[in-house]
Write a protein that holds these residues in place. Sequence first.
Motif, mmCIF file in Angstrom:
data_model
loop_
_atom_site.group_PDB
_atom_site.id
_atom_site.type_symbol
_atom_site.label_atom_id
_atom_site.label_comp_id
_atom_site.label_asym_id
_atom_site.label_seq_id
_atom_site.Cartn_x
_atom_site.Cartn_y
_atom_site.Cartn_z
ATOM 1 N N UNK A 12 0.700 -0.697 -0.154
ATOM 2 C CA UNK A 12 -0.027 0.011 0.285
ATOM 3 C C UNK A 12 0.819 1.203 -0.064
ATOM 4 N N UNK A 13 1.988 1.701 0.576
ATOM 5 C CA UNK A 13 2.771 2.665 0.776
ATOM 6 C C UNK A 13 2.860 2.929 -0.465
ATOM 7 N N UNK A 14 4.137 1.181 -1.187
ATOM 8 C CA UNK A 14 4.495 1.913 -2.826
ATOM 9 C C UNK A 14 3.419 2.243 -3.521
ATOM 10 N N UNK A 15 2.286 1.692 -2.812
ATOM 11 C CA UNK A 15 0.911 2.078 -4.745
ATOM 12 C C UNK A 15 0.506 3.380 -3.550
ATOM 13 N N UNK A 16 0.719 4.065 -3.074
ATOM 14 C CA UNK A 16 0.074 5.336 -2.755
ATOM 15 C C UNK A 16 1.994 6.454 -2.943
ATOM 16 N N UNK A 17 1.671 6.109 -1.446
ATOM 17 C CA UNK A 17 3.114 7.008 -1.365
ATOM 18 C C UNK A 17 4.598 7.081 -2.703
ATOM 19 N N UNK A 18 4.683 5.974 -3.159
ATOM 20 C CA UNK A 18 5.964 6.257 -3.909
ATOM 21 C C UNK A 18 5.532 7.015 -5.683
ATOM 22 N N UNK A 19 3.885 7.352 -5.941
ATOM 23 C CA UNK A 19 4.090 8.101 -7.190
ATOM 24 C C UNK A 19 4.169 9.793 -6.997
ATOM 25 N N UNK A 20 3.817 10.055 -5.567
ATOM 26 C CA UNK A 20 3.518 10.661 -5.059
ATOM 27 C C UNK A 20 5.196 12.063 -5.405
ATOM 28 N N UNK A 21 6.141 10.882 -5.175
ATOM 29 C CA UNK A 21 7.857 11.808 -5.383
ATOM 30 C C UNK A 21 7.720 10.928 -6.397
ATOM 31 N N UNK A 22 7.679 10.613 -7.265
ATOM 32 C CA UNK A 22 7.782 9.946 -9.057
ATOM 33 C C UNK A 22 7.782 11.093 -9.981
ATOM 34 N N UNK A 23 6.530 11.477 -9.901
ATOM 35 C CA UNK A 23 7.066 13.326 -10.953
ATOM 36 C C UNK A 23 8.714 13.597 -10.298
ATOM 37 N N UNK A 24 9.258 14.120 -9.113
ATOM 38 C CA UNK A 24 10.167 15.422 -8.450
ATOM 39 C C UNK A 24 10.958 14.855 -9.050
ATOM 40 N N UNK A 25 11.326 12.676 -8.991
ATOM 41 C CA UNK A 25 12.880 11.723 -9.145
ATOM 42 C C UNK A 25 12.697 11.860 -10.918
ATOM 43 N N UNK A 26 11.490 12.290 -11.452
ATOM 44 C CA UNK A 26 11.605 11.673 -12.646
ATOM 45 C C UNK A 26 12.462 13.349 -13.028
ATOM 46 N N UNK A 27 12.077 13.871 -12.447
ATOM 47 C CA UNK A 27 12.557 15.474 -12.857
ATOM 48 C C UNK A 27 14.512 15.678 -12.432
ATOM 49 N N UNK A 28 14.896 14.856 -11.718
ATOM 50 C CA UNK A 28 16.353 14.471 -11.345
ATOM 51 C C UNK A 28 16.844 14.537 -12.514
ATOM 52 N N UNK A 29 18.255 15.059 -13.144
ATOM 53 C CA UNK A 29 19.091 14.943 -14.165
ATOM 54 C C UNK A 29 20.291 13.588 -13.416
ATOM 55 N N UNK A 30 20.954 13.921 -12.168
ATOM 56 C CA UNK A 30 21.327 12.767 -11.791
ATOM 57 C C UNK A 30 21.098 11.414 -11.659
ATOM 58 N N UNK A 31 21.588 10.298 -11.110
ATOM 59 C CA UNK A 31 21.107 8.827 -11.263
ATOM 60 C C UNK A 31 20.671 8.336 -9.857
ATOM 61 N N UNK A 32 19.169 8.326 -9.826
ATOM 62 C CA UNK A 32 18.834 7.772 -8.254
ATOM 63 C C UNK A 32 19.737 6.368 -7.812
ATOM 64 N N UNK A 33 19.084 6.860 -7.143
ATOM 65 C CA UNK A 33 20.266 6.195 -5.316
ATOM 66 C C UNK A 33 19.424 4.960 -5.872
ATOM 67 N N UNK A 34 20.478 3.556 -5.426
ATOM 68 C CA UNK A 34 19.475 2.110 -5.550
ATOM 69 C C UNK A 34 18.714 1.952 -4.634
ATOM 70 N N UNK A 35 17.849 2.715 -3.681
ATOM 71 C CA UNK A 35 17.100 2.453 -2.888
ATOM 72 C C UNK A 35 16.025 2.736 -4.185
#
Length: 415
Positions: free
Chosen positions: A193-216
Amino acid sequence: MKYFNVTVMDKGKKRFELIKAETKMQAVKLVKNKFPSILVMRAVETSAPLEDSFSEVMGEIQKFFKKKIPVNDKISTIRQIAVMTDAGIAINDTLEDVADNTENKQLKEIYLKINSDINAGNSMSDAMDPYTEEFGHVALAMTNLGERTGNISEAYHKLADILENIRDNNAKFKKAIRGPIITLIAMAIAFTILIMVVVPKFKDIFSKFKTELPMPTQILLKLEWAFSNYGLLILAIIIGSIMTIKFMYKNNRDFKYKMDKMMIHPKFYLINKAIFLSTMHKYNLVFGELVKSGIPVSEALETAVGMVDNLAIKEQLLTVNANIGRGMNLAEAFELTGLYQNMLLQMIKAGESGGQLDAMLDKVTNYYDMEFQDLIDNLSAYIEPIMMFFIAGLVLLMALGIFMPMWDLGKAVKN
């Protein structure tokens, strides 16, 4: 069972007979018994007819979904038979009355059929033989004992005691593991549930990062993508895999043997010990009670090993009777299995030489019972570190996956 295409010569003409048998010799024998005047030329193993294959598959599927008879219902009816026969009521009237009183439809049908077979002239043990799978090998052994001694009541009281002991241990084990299993399932659901609800809220923010995202973070995003796009498929695969494993375990002996051997491997922490102790307790309990009741050792061993569910352990215990037949004593035969500690072997050896085998087997059974009860009583303490490690891992993955990119973004802003 296998199928054999038997070529026969009947009145100068060649024809074929399709026979179902365990071996080629048995197939030839069956044909000769069926047609005494014919000449058997050869027998060749062949595939099963399509209709037989289909009916066998359907039979296995029906068997898989067939509801098991609750052990409490079996114990209750066995106690009734013991009490009524002890009161001097004829076995026919007893079985008819038990069938009328039981609410379980399967047991009602079984007891009525047993009663009908007894009225037709069969012994009670012969009448019960087709229902060995429902009642277990020990029920058939105790029925045989009751018929030999003429005391069905005492044999069935002892049978009910054995089944109650096994039932109580099984129930205690299931109760002990129920809590940890519920906790793990709850954590898995909460994590999903956390992955389905929380992660999508940060997905757009993470997509704007120009650097490689951490493994976790990459792991969380891939999990969210998989659950969003293939969630139902993943759930269906998990359920299908569980059902397939259960079906294969019940119907494929080779698969069951491999699973049983794997489950008692030292790598399976706690599970291997729980299975070993419960199996050895059940085996020695049944064996000891049968010996105490006056059943010969070889027959008691054969019945007791029939109660063993784990095929890997059963394979080792099956050698005991064979080695006794070669002239070994019981302690030596048990030692070759590698399942008994030296202390227990010495006790059994002393019991054999002193004529106190039944008493020593009681002590061996009590030892396994004590070890099993200690394991169950302390199961929560054993499992707690594993549970904490698992929960901490999920929380750490979630926290690092969300906050590590944030920290990197904060450092970039400062620079």
